[in-house]
Design a protein around this motif. Structure first.
Motif, PDB file in Angstrom:
ATOM      1  N   GLY A   1       0.800  -1.217   0.000  1.00 24.23           N
ATOM      2  CA  GLY A   1       0.000   0.000   0.000  1.00 24.23           C
ATOM      3  C   GLY A   1       0.823   1.251   0.000  1.00 24.23           C
ATOM      4  O   GLY A   1       1.971   1.269  -0.453  1.00 24.23           O
ATOM      5  N   ILE A   2       0.234   2.276   0.557  1.00 26.34           N
ATOM      6  CA  ILE A   2       0.816   3.605   0.575  1.00 26.34           C
ATOM      7  C   ILE A   2       2.227   3.527   1.143  1.00 26.34           C
ATOM      8  O   ILE A   2       2.463   2.946   2.191  1.00 26.34           O
ATOM      9  N   GLY A   3       3.159   4.084   0.423  1.00 26.46           N
ATOM     10  CA  GLY A   3       4.542   4.076   0.859  1.00 26.46           C
ATOM     11  C   GLY A   3       5.350   2.906   0.333  1.00 26.46           C
ATOM     12  O   GLY A   3       6.565   2.877   0.482  1.00 26.46           O
ATOM     13  N   SER A   4       4.670   1.909  -0.262  1.00 23.88           N
ATOM     14  CA  SER A   4       5.396   0.776  -0.836  1.00 23.88           C
ATOM     15  C   SER A   4       6.138   1.220  -2.090  1.00 23.88           C
ATOM     16  O   SER A   4       5.679   2.094  -2.815  1.00 23.88           O
ATOM     17  N   ARG A   5       7.261   0.605  -2.335  1.00 22.57           N
ATOM     18  CA  ARG A   5       8.016   0.918  -3.544  1.00 22.57           C
ATOM     19  C   ARG A   5       7.335   0.287  -4.748  1.00 22.57           C
ATOM     20  O   ARG A   5       6.787  -0.806  -4.658  1.00 22.57           O
ATOM     21  N   VAL A   6       7.382   0.988  -5.888  1.00 20.03           N
ATOM     22  CA  VAL A   6       6.769   0.517  -7.131  1.00 20.03           C
ATOM     23  C   VAL A   6       7.794   0.657  -8.246  1.00 20.03           C
ATOM     24  O   VAL A   6       8.405   1.707  -8.406  1.00 20.03           O
ATOM     25  N   GLU A   7       7.960  -0.398  -9.014  1.00 23.65           N
ATOM     26  CA  GLU A   7       8.755  -0.337 -10.238  1.00 23.65           C
ATOM     27  C   GLU A   7       7.808  -0.712 -11.370  1.00 23.65           C
ATOM     28  O   GLU A   7       7.331  -1.841 -11.444  1.00 23.65           O
TER      29      GLU A   7
ATOM     30  N   ILE B   1       2.187   2.384 -14.363  1.00 21.76           N
ATOM     31  CA  ILE B   1       2.331   3.727 -13.808  1.00 21.76           C
ATOM     32  C   ILE B   1       2.927   3.585 -12.410  1.00 21.76           C
ATOM     33  O   ILE B   1       2.390   2.856 -11.573  1.00 21.76           O
ATOM     34  N   ALA B   2       4.019   4.252 -12.160  1.00 17.70           N
ATOM     35  CA  ALA B   2       4.709   4.153 -10.873  1.00 17.70           C
ATOM     36  C   ALA B   2       4.086   5.111  -9.859  1.00 17.70           C
ATOM     37  O   ALA B   2       4.717   6.042  -9.378  1.00 17.70           O
ATOM     38  N   GLU B   3       2.855   4.877  -9.562  1.00 13.80           N
ATOM     39  CA  GLU B   3       2.154   5.659  -8.546  1.00 13.80           C
ATOM     40  C   GLU B   3       1.690   4.706  -7.455  1.00 13.80           C
ATOM     41  O   GLU B   3       2.036   3.527  -7.454  1.00 13.80           O
ATOM     42  N   ARG B   4       0.853   5.196  -6.594  1.00 13.83           N
ATOM     43  CA  ARG B   4       0.327   4.419  -5.484  1.00 13.83           C
ATOM     44  C   ARG B   4      -0.400   3.166  -5.985  1.00 13.83           C
ATOM     45  O   ARG B   4      -1.243   3.220  -6.865  1.00 13.83           O
ATOM     46  N   VAL B   5      -0.047   2.032  -5.392  1.00 20.08           N
ATOM     47  CA  VAL B   5      -0.710   0.754  -5.668  1.00 20.08           C
ATOM     48  C   VAL B   5      -1.095   0.168  -4.315  1.00 20.08           C
ATOM     49  O   VAL B   5      -0.286   0.164  -3.388  1.00 20.08           O
ATOM     50  N   VAL B   6      -2.324  -0.323  -4.212  1.00 24.66           N
ATOM     51  CA  VAL B   6      -2.780  -0.954  -2.978  1.00 24.66           C
ATOM     52  C   VAL B   6      -3.246  -2.368  -3.318  1.00 24.66           C
ATOM     53  O   VAL B   6      -4.014  -2.562  -4.259  1.00 24.66           O
ATOM     54  N   LEU B   7      -2.767  -3.349  -2.548  1.00 28.63           N
ATOM     55  CA  LEU B   7      -3.142  -4.749  -2.725  1.00 28.63           C
ATOM     56  C   LEU B   7      -3.695  -5.258  -1.403  1.00 28.63           C
ATOM     57  O   LEU B   7      -3.004  -5.206  -0.378  1.00 28.63           O
TER      58      LEU B   7
END
Length: 98
Positions: free
Chosen positions: A40-46, A52-58
């Motif tokens: 979630g919020i604050g997780s690193r995304v590649e 899109i390297a934005e916020r992803v929540v699982l």
């Protein structure tokens, strides 16, 4: 029984503070429905390809049906009503493989 997952991708978040009320309501609604935030919020995304390297929540649920019911719950609907006008996200409920 296969698990269920909520996958949310936020293409752009220009003013994260506008999500505060939604987040305050959504967190407890998800937890009450048995959801567990895995990323979630604050997780690193590649991101790759069209990603899109934005916020992803699982979020994981014990079953696909539980995930669908959680989204339809009164508590989560109250949270959804607090999303800011014009806010955009890609939200999906998917069934796990096992």
């Amino acid at each position: 029984m296969p698990k269920g997952y909520w996958v949310s991708v936020y293409p752009t978040v220009e003013d994260p503070e506008r999500l505060d009320v939604y987040n305050e309501l959504a967190g407890p609604a998800v937890a009450a429905a048995g959801g567990r935030v895995l990323a979630g919020i604050g997780s690193r995304v590649e991101a790759h390809e069209a990603g899109i390297a934005e916020r992803v929540v699982l979020i994981e649920f014990d079953s696909f049906e539980q995930a669908v019911a959680a989204r339809a719950s009164a508590a989560y609907q109250k949270a959804l009503a607090e999303l800011p006008d014009g806010f955009e996200r890609d939200f999906r409920i998917v069934e796990g493989l096992d």
